[in-house]
Motif scaffolding. Structure first.
Motif, PDB file in Angstrom:
ATOM      1  N   LEU A   1       0.827  -3.628   3.292  1.00 58.10           N
ATOM      2  CA  LEU A   1       0.812  -3.928   1.860  1.00 58.10           C
ATOM      3  C   LEU A   1      -0.206  -3.056   1.138  1.00 58.10           C
ATOM      4  CD1 LEU A   1       1.731  -5.629  -0.548  1.00 58.10           C
ATOM      5  CD2 LEU A   1       0.038  -7.358   0.123  1.00 58.10           C
ATOM      6  N   ALA A   2      -1.437  -3.023   1.633  1.00 56.85           N
ATOM      7  CA  ALA A   2      -2.487  -2.253   0.968  1.00 56.85           C
ATOM      8  C   ALA A   2      -2.208  -0.753   1.031  1.00 56.85           C
ATOM      9  CB  ALA A   2      -3.840  -2.563   1.608  1.00 56.85           C
ATOM     10  N   LEU A   3      -1.801  -0.251   2.185  1.00 54.20           N
ATOM     11  CA  LEU A   3      -1.534   1.177   2.315  1.00 54.20           C
ATOM     12  C   LEU A   3      -0.362   1.612   1.447  1.00 54.20           C
ATOM     13  CD1 LEU A   3      -2.042   1.649   6.159  1.00 54.20           C
ATOM     14  CD2 LEU A   3      -3.550   2.466   4.337  1.00 54.20           C
ATOM     15  N   SER A   4       0.664   0.780   1.400  1.00 53.41           N
ATOM     16  CA  SER A   4       1.826   1.113   0.572  1.00 53.41           C
ATOM     17  C   SER A   4       1.455   1.112  -0.907  1.00 53.41           C
ATOM     18  CB  SER A   4       2.958   0.117   0.830  1.00 53.41           C
ATOM     19  OG  SER A   4       3.392   0.192   2.173  1.00 53.41           O
ATOM     20  N   PHE A   5       0.600   0.175  -1.309  1.00 57.26           N
ATOM     21  CA  PHE A   5       0.136   0.152  -2.698  1.00 57.26           C
ATOM     22  C   PHE A   5      -0.607   1.447  -3.027  1.00 57.26           C
ATOM     23  CE2 PHE A   5      -3.160  -0.494  -5.838  1.00 57.26           C
ATOM     24  CZ  PHE A   5      -2.468  -1.071  -6.891  1.00 57.26           C
TER      25      PHE A   5
ATOM     26  N   PRO B   1       8.910  -0.994   0.775  1.00 58.73           N
ATOM     27  CA  PRO B   1       9.583  -0.568  -0.457  1.00 58.73           C
ATOM     28  C   PRO B   1       8.702  -0.873  -1.664  1.00 58.73           C
ATOM     29  CG  PRO B   1      11.034  -1.910   0.908  1.00 58.73           C
ATOM     30  CD  PRO B   1       9.675  -2.036   1.490  1.00 58.73           C
ATOM     31  N   ALA B   2       8.721   0.009  -2.634  1.00 61.75           N
ATOM     32  CA  ALA B   2       7.861  -0.162  -3.809  1.00 61.75           C
ATOM     33  C   ALA B   2       8.087  -1.496  -4.492  1.00 61.75           C
ATOM     34  CB  ALA B   2       8.093   0.986  -4.788  1.00 61.75           C
ATOM     35  N   GLU B   3       9.349  -1.934  -4.535  1.00 61.85           N
ATOM     36  CA  GLU B   3       9.671  -3.182  -5.231  1.00 61.85           C
ATOM     37  C   GLU B   3       9.150  -4.415  -4.504  1.00 61.85           C
ATOM     38  OE1 GLU B   3      13.337  -1.852  -2.874  1.00 61.85           O
ATOM     39  OE2 GLU B   3      11.813  -0.945  -4.198  1.00 61.85           O
ATOM     40  N   ALA B   4       8.753  -4.248  -3.254  1.00 60.74           N
ATOM     41  CA  ALA B   4       8.255  -5.391  -2.477  1.00 60.74           C
ATOM     42  C   ALA B   4       6.734  -5.523  -2.529  1.00 60.74           C
ATOM     43  CB  ALA B   4       8.694  -5.261  -1.022  1.00 60.74           C
ATOM     44  N   ILE B   5       6.076  -4.610  -3.239  1.00 63.13           N
ATOM     45  CA  ILE B   5       4.611  -4.594  -3.258  1.00 63.13           C
ATOM     46  C   ILE B   5       4.088  -5.499  -4.370  1.00 63.13           C
ATOM     47  CG2 ILE B   5       2.567  -3.162  -3.579  1.00 63.13           C
ATOM     48  CD1 ILE B   5       4.246  -0.799  -2.505  1.00 63.13           C
ATOM     49  N   ASN B   6       3.305  -6.480  -3.986  1.00 62.23           N
ATOM     50  CA  ASN B   6       2.611  -7.332  -4.953  1.00 62.23           C
ATOM     51  C   ASN B   6       1.224  -6.727  -5.155  1.00 62.23           C
ATOM     52  OD1 ASN B   6       0.685  -9.478  -5.786  1.00 62.23           O
ATOM     53  ND2 ASN B   6       2.516 -10.762  -5.785  1.00 62.23           N
ATOM     54  N   ALA B   7       0.987  -6.172  -6.339  1.00 57.76           N
ATOM     55  CA  ALA B   7      -0.245  -5.422  -6.585  1.00 57.76           C
ATOM     56  C   ALA B   7      -1.494  -6.281  -6.399  1.00 57.76           C
ATOM     57  CB  ALA B   7      -0.215  -4.828  -7.988  1.00 57.76           C
ATOM     58  N   ARG B   8      -1.461  -7.495  -6.912  1.00 57.06           N
ATOM     59  CA  ARG B   8      -2.646  -8.344  -6.811  1.00 57.06           C
ATOM     60  C   ARG B   8      -2.975  -8.654  -5.354  1.00 57.06           C
ATOM     61  NH1 ARG B   8      -4.639 -12.781 -10.677  1.00 57.06           N
ATOM     62  NH2 ARG B   8      -3.399 -11.508 -12.075  1.00 57.06           N
ATOM     63  N   LYS B   9      -1.967  -8.993  -4.586  1.00 56.80           N
ATOM     64  CA  LYS B   9      -2.193  -9.299  -3.172  1.00 56.80           C
ATOM     65  C   LYS B   9      -2.626  -8.041  -2.415  1.00 56.80           C
ATOM     66  CE  LYS B   9       0.935 -13.266  -2.787  1.00 56.80           C
ATOM     67  NZ  LYS B   9       2.154 -13.811  -2.123  1.00 56.80           N
ATOM     68  N   ALA B  10      -2.079  -6.898  -2.793  1.00 59.92           N
ATOM     69  CA  ALA B  10      -2.429  -5.657  -2.118  1.00 59.92           C
ATOM     70  C   ALA B  10      -3.908  -5.334  -2.302  1.00 59.92           C
ATOM     71  CB  ALA B  10      -1.570  -4.509  -2.645  1.00 59.92           C
ATOM     72  N   VAL B  11      -4.387  -5.409  -3.533  1.00 63.11           N
ATOM     73  CA  VAL B  11      -5.792  -5.113  -3.805  1.00 63.11           C
ATOM     74  C   VAL B  11      -6.690  -6.149  -3.142  1.00 63.11           C
ATOM     75  CG1 VAL B  11      -7.522  -4.900  -5.616  1.00 63.11           C
ATOM     76  CG2 VAL B  11      -5.262  -3.888  -5.940  1.00 63.11           C
ATOM     77  N   SER B  12      -6.277  -7.399  -3.185  1.00 61.99           N
ATOM     78  CA  SER B  12      -7.068  -8.467  -2.579  1.00 61.99           C
ATOM     79  C   SER B  12      -7.231  -8.279  -1.077  1.00 61.99           C
ATOM     80  CB  SER B  12      -6.422  -9.824  -2.868  1.00 61.99           C
ATOM     81  OG  SER B  12      -7.122 -10.867  -2.265  1.00 61.99           O
ATOM     82  N   SER B  13      -6.250  -7.653  -0.430  1.00 59.86           N
ATOM     83  CA  SER B  13      -6.286  -7.493   1.027  1.00 59.86           C
ATOM     84  C   SER B  13      -7.112  -6.297   1.486  1.00 59.86           C
ATOM     85  CB  SER B  13      -4.858  -7.338   1.559  1.00 59.86           C
ATOM     86  OG  SER B  13      -4.299  -6.085   1.167  1.00 59.86           O
ATOM     87  N   MET B  14      -7.606  -5.501   0.557  1.00 59.58           N
ATOM     88  CA  MET B  14      -8.357  -4.296   0.920  1.00 59.58           C
ATOM     89  C   MET B  14      -9.797  -4.625   1.271  1.00 59.58           C
ATOM     90  SD  MET B  14      -7.077  -1.678  -2.054  1.00 59.58           S
ATOM     91  CE  MET B  14      -5.309  -1.397  -2.331  1.00 59.58           C
ATOM     92  N   PRO B  15     -10.414  -3.857   2.170  1.00 60.95           N
ATOM     93  CA  PRO B  15     -11.845  -3.992   2.412  1.00 60.95           C
ATOM     94  C   PRO B  15     -12.614  -3.756   1.112  1.00 60.95           C
ATOM     95  CG  PRO B  15     -10.825  -2.654   4.119  1.00 60.95           C
ATOM     96  CD  PRO B  15      -9.792  -2.848   3.047  1.00 60.95           C
ATOM     97  N   PRO B  16     -13.760  -4.409   0.938  1.00 59.24           N
ATOM     98  CA  PRO B  16     -14.502  -4.300  -0.329  1.00 59.24           C
ATOM     99  C   PRO B  16     -14.810  -2.872  -0.750  1.00 59.24           C
ATOM    100  CG  PRO B  16     -15.396  -6.074   1.001  1.00 59.24           C
ATOM    101  CD  PRO B  16     -14.387  -5.370   1.859  1.00 59.24           C
TER     102      PRO B  16
END
Length: 291
Positions: free
Chosen positions: A192-196, A223-238
């Motif tokens: 998720l994070a890498l795809s974002f 797929p781009a359409e499957a990426i939830n931006a908020r969840k993607a950013v939240s899952s990243m290391p600080p």
């Protein structure tokens, strides 16, 4: 820039030449409460920073180090002698200055790197073309960022960035680069994070850069359409999340670092792209937390 706040001297070959006897009393790069950030002043402080790196990278993240490093319980490599070492110290801790270090960052200027074989990140990413595309710009490499668990909070992260920003201004840096890591050696676990990042923040044009072909791992895992931006950013290391918010771009492709048990991405942060929100917060002269 208020250079009086950044009275740090470095040797011609880039090794940190400040020591406890000669450091100016106003050499701080930042302060929040009892926490301060500055460059190391002695070999003992560099040793303490290497000890913290060992605790985080080896004992916590299960990285592999050379036998000498394992014996001494230090994370050490050939770049340490060339780099300046930024530290966060907690003055409320009793003891010598090296016992107060709770976080560290390693900083390498382009002119020093070029005189000694190149940047660390060139071992994973094809940065030569990127640097050659900007002959008039000064690059600064950021790396080996780590903080003791009990200090992984907003204040410490703010001070690490404050120090790096002040250092870049001190040396008239135009762009920051460096490897940042996701935990583990399976990029798919961070799909998720890498795809974002692939779809929204990959460097292009004159800033385009890729992982070395023999190390390249796909970041476009969803797929781009499957990426939830908020969840993607939240899952990243600080650290990666912080770079993204500052306005950083990322190289194309990830690299698996088996020795450090990480999946690495390349940060590309031209100073001109730093978000106005953060420039206003830290001060265009990096002076907000420096007094």
């Amino acid at each position: 820039m208020n250079t009086e706040l950044l009275d740090i001297t470095t040797s011609a070959d880039g090794a940190n030449a400040v020591n406890a006897a000669t450091a100016a009393p106003n050499d701080l790069l930042g302060r929040i409460g009892t926490l301060e950030t500055r460059l190391t002043r002695s070999h003992a402080e560099i040793d303490a920073a290497q000890s913290i790196r060992y605790k985080v990278f080896v004992e916590e993240m299960h990285a592999q180090v050379a036998p000498e490093g394992a014996r001494r319980k230090r994370d050490i490599d050939g770049w340490d002698a060339l780099c300046d070492h930024l530290v966060v110290v907690d003055r409320s801790i009793e003891g010598d200055p090296e016992e107060q270090i709770v976080g560290t960052y390693r900083l390498l200027r382009q002119e020093v790197a070029e005189a000694h074989g190149g940047f660390y990140s060139a071992s994973e990413f094809s940065i030569d073309r990127l640097i050659a595309s900007h002959p008039g710009k000064r690059f600064i490499e950021l790396g080996r960022s780590c903080v003791l668990p009990e200090y992984r909070n907003k204040r410490t992260m703010e001070l690490l960035w404050q120090g790096a920003w002040a250092y870049a201004l001190r040396h008239r840096g135009d762009a920051m680069i460096g490897c940042a890591s996701f935990p583990g050696v399976f990029p798919e676990e961070h799909a998720l994070a890498l795809s974002f990042l692939h779809n929204n923040a990959v460097a292009d044009g004159e800033w385009a850069v890729e992982a070395r072909p023999e190390l390249y791992r796909q970041m476009d895992l969803m797929p781009a359409e499957a990426i939830n931006a908020r969840k993607a950013v939240s899952s990243m290391p600080p650290l990666i999340k912080g770079y993204l918010r500052l306005g950083a771009m990322f190289g194309a492709g990830a690299v698996v670092d088996h020795a450090f048990n990480t999946t690495d991405v390349l940060i590309v942060l031209p100073i001109s792209r730093i978000s106005d929100r953060y420039l206003n917060y830290y001060g265009s002269d990096a002076g907000r937390f420096a007094s």
